[in-house]
Scaffold this motif. Structure first.
Motif, mmCIF file in Angstrom:
data_model
loop_
_atom_site.group_PDB
_atom_site.id
_atom_site.type_symbol
_atom_site.label_atom_id
_atom_site.label_comp_id
_atom_site.label_asym_id
_atom_site.label_seq_id
_atom_site.Cartn_x
_atom_site.Cartn_y
_atom_site.Cartn_z
ATOM 1 N N LYS A 1 5.594 8.273 -4.824
ATOM 2 C CA LYS A 1 5.744 9.007 -6.079
ATOM 3 C C LYS A 1 6.778 8.358 -6.976
ATOM 4 O O LYS A 1 6.666 8.364 -8.182
ATOM 5 C CB LYS A 1 6.134 10.453 -5.792
ATOM 6 N N ARG A 2 7.796 7.810 -6.347
ATOM 7 C CA ARG A 2 8.852 7.162 -7.118
ATOM 8 C C ARG A 2 9.118 5.797 -6.513
ATOM 9 O O ARG A 2 9.547 5.681 -5.370
ATOM 10 C CB ARG A 2 10.115 8.007 -7.089
ATOM 11 N N ALA B 1 0.838 -1.203 0.000
ATOM 12 C CA ALA B 1 0.000 0.000 0.000
ATOM 13 C C ALA B 1 0.876 1.257 0.000
ATOM 14 O O ALA B 1 0.575 2.230 -0.693
ATOM 15 C CB ALA B 1 -0.917 -0.009 1.217
ATOM 16 N N GLY B 2 1.960 1.223 0.769
ATOM 17 C CA GLY B 2 2.869 2.365 0.791
ATOM 18 C C GLY B 2 3.528 2.597 -0.541
ATOM 19 O O GLY B 2 3.678 3.740 -0.996
ATOM 20 N N TRP B 3 3.924 1.530 -1.190
ATOM 21 C CA TRP B 3 4.575 1.667 -2.495
ATOM 22 C C TRP B 3 3.596 2.141 -3.559
ATOM 23 O O TRP B 3 3.960 2.834 -4.498
ATOM 24 C CB TRP B 3 5.227 0.360 -2.911
#
Length: 100
Positions: free
Chosen positions: A54-55, A48-50
């Motif tokens: 943004k990159r 979920a964080g990935w």
């Protein structure tokens, strides 16, 4: 007997163990399940964080493992001497013993 089968014991194994041993197998199975559940939650959290990042980090950077560096003979000797001292070993000089 169903509990034994659920934790992966065969019927012959079930017939040869004591109730206490069966209980230990069940506890170990439950701990493995809890660890696997926590690993799955951690993966979902990271995913979920990935997804929001943004990159995205490069895959080879994420799974890259540090390769051990080759040691020089001097570094190896120093490490052996340190471990020998740490574990209470003694220094033996082959020349003093009439060795090679």
């Amino acid at each position: 007997m169903m509990a034994a089968l659920r934790v992966g014991l065969s019927i012959s194994e079930y017939n040869e163990i004591t109730p206490h041993e069966l209980n230990m197998h069940i506890k170990a199975y439950n701990e493995r399940q809890k660890r696997d559940d926590n690993n799955g939650l951690a993966l979902a959290y990271l995913n979920a964080g990935w997804m929001r990042a943004k990159r995205m980090p490069a895959w080879n950077k994420v799974v890259e493992q540090e390769k051990p560096k080759a040691q020089t003979p001097e570094q190896m000797l120093k490490m052996v001497q340190m471990l020998n001292a740490k574990f209470g070993g003694s220094v033996v000089n082959k020349q003093d013993e009439g060795g090679l």
